[in-house]
Design an enzyme around this catalytic site. Structure first.
Site, PDB file in Angstrom:
ATOM      1  N   SER A   1       2.226  10.958  14.674  1.00 22.85           N
ATOM      2  CA  SER A   1       2.766  11.519  15.916  1.00 22.85           C
ATOM      3  C   SER A   1       1.628  12.224  16.938  1.00 22.85           C
ATOM      4  O   SER A   1       0.579  12.588  17.131  1.00 22.85           O
ATOM      5  CB  SER A   1       3.301  12.488  15.703  1.00 22.85           C
ATOM      6  OG  SER A   1       4.275  11.907  14.544  1.00 22.85           O
TER       7      SER A   1
HETATM    8  N1  SAH Z   1       4.298  11.837   9.922  1.00 15.81           N
HETATM    9  C1  SAH Z   1       3.381  11.021  10.035  1.00 15.81           C
HETATM   10  C2  SAH Z   1       4.564  10.530  11.397  1.00 15.81           C
HETATM   11  C3  SAH Z   1       4.861   8.775  10.957  1.00 15.81           C
HETATM   12  S1  SAH Z   1       6.494   7.877  12.152  1.00 15.81           S
HETATM   13  C4  SAH Z   1       2.152  10.889  10.415  1.00 15.81           C
HETATM   14  O1  SAH Z   1       1.533  11.927  10.431  1.00 15.81           O
HETATM   15  O2  SAH Z   1       1.285   9.442  10.417  1.00 15.81           O
HETATM   16  C5  SAH Z   1       7.742   8.201  11.316  1.00 15.81           C
HETATM   17  C6  SAH Z   1       8.111   6.659  10.135  1.00 15.81           C
HETATM   18  O3  SAH Z   1       8.838   7.574   9.295  1.00 15.81           O
HETATM   19  C7  SAH Z   1       7.274   5.702   9.852  1.00 15.81           C
HETATM   20  O4  SAH Z   1       6.262   6.001   9.187  1.00 15.81           O
HETATM   21  C8  SAH Z   1       8.263   5.582   9.130  1.00 15.81           C
HETATM   22  O5  SAH Z   1       8.132   4.406   8.435  1.00 15.81           O
HETATM   23  C9  SAH Z   1       9.130   6.559   8.627  1.00 15.81           C
HETATM   24  N2  SAH Z   1      10.227   6.599   7.800  1.00 15.81           N
HETATM   25  C10 SAH Z   1      11.534   5.703   8.527  1.00 15.81           C
HETATM   26  N3  SAH Z   1      12.716   6.204   8.164  1.00 15.81           N
HETATM   27  C11 SAH Z   1      11.979   5.999   6.896  1.00 15.81           C
HETATM   28  C12 SAH Z   1      12.955   6.870   6.047  1.00 15.81           C
HETATM   29  N4  SAH Z   1      14.233   6.653   6.234  1.00 15.81           N
HETATM   30  N5  SAH Z   1      12.940   7.570   4.688  1.00 15.81           N
HETATM   31  C13 SAH Z   1      11.539   7.125   4.867  1.00 15.81           C
HETATM   32  N6  SAH Z   1      10.645   6.922   5.788  1.00 15.81           N
HETATM   33  C14 SAH Z   1      10.551   6.722   7.183  1.00 15.81           C
END
Ligand code: SAH
Length: 216
Positions: free
Chosen positions: A65
């Site tokens: 993000s």
């Molecule tokens: N917090 C992260 C941002 C990641 S983007 C950071 O600091 O880098 C969102 C993330 O959510 C992705 O890695 C995606 O694979 C994950 N995601 C999507 N759906 C999900 C679910 N149902 N349960 C857990 N993770 C999920």
């Protein structure tokens, strides 16, 4: 392992100044952004972009993000030392480390196996240890570890999941972007065992929360 140099620290100070100028006031959040070496969460070829205030691809169609968004969500979460925090969507692990840097006891869950494995491998070398790092669908929360003081969702949820509200302690806070395409940043504050208030904190754009089985 890649290094954290004075140059990186200088770039982080500038990033913190920028985020402050965009309205983030919680000093503990700004301090965590200044401390956690964001470039070490990105592939080495992209390190030059690590301290721009932009999201960035981390593989598997996902993004780390934007720093401002991380700061905004973290500020809304009102993190206190010792808070038991559930993060849904570990991704690169950057946000989880910001929460740990602020003294949170972090439980985090990632849906995509390759990202889960990559980040699980990365965090110990950086000195961060979540209480639990699990692979699976976070849409239903983590019922075995509930209740939580705080819950942070870092992908766009189509609706506000009841399961997450159930897994929150009275007085607890959920920060979750809700909507498809563009999301509304919602903050849920649980006032007692069953009641809660819902606040809107503007529009953001996140990758969607995966509700079906991922392709891995
Ligand atoms: N917090 C992260 C941002 C990641 S983007 C950071 O600091 O880098 C969102 C993330 O959510 C992705 O890695 C995606 O694979 C994950 N995601 C999507 N759906 C999900 C679910 N149902 N349960 C857990 N993770 C999920």
């Amino acid at each position: 392992m890649a290094q954290d140099t004075y140059k990186h620290k200088g770039l982080r100070k500038q990033l913190v100044n920028l985020i402050r100028s965009k309205g983030i006031q919680d000093e503990a959040v700004l301090e965590a952004i200044e401390t956690v070496p964001r470039h070490l969460f990105m592939d080495s070829s992209f390190i030059a972009f690590a301290y721009e205030d932009k999201p960035f691809p981390i593989g598997s169609g996902q993004t780390i993000s934007q720093p401002y968004t991380v700061a905004f969500q973290t500020e809304l979460l009102e993190v206190k030392k010792g808070d038991k925090i559930l993060e849904i969507g570990t991704g690169s692990g950057y946000q989880a480390c910001i929460l740990m840097e602020m003294g949170g006891r972090v439980y985090t869950i990632e849906r995509q196996k390759n990202l889960y494995l990559k980040t699980k491998n990365l965090l110990p070398g950086l000195g961060y240890k979540p209480k639990l790092f699990s692979y699976g669908d976070g849409y239903k929360g983590m019922p075995n570890e509930a209740p939580f003081d705080k819950i942070l969702v870092t992908a766009g949820a189509p609706t506000l999941p009841d399961d997450l509200i159930d897994q929150l302690k009275p007085g607890g806070i959920i920060v979750i972007p809700v909507g498809s395409g563009i999301q509304n940043m919602k903050r849920i504050i649980k006032t007692d065992e069953i009641n809660y208030i819902e606040e809107d904190h503007g529009t953001f754009r996140f990758v969607p929360l995966l509700t079906r089985k991922a392709n891995d």
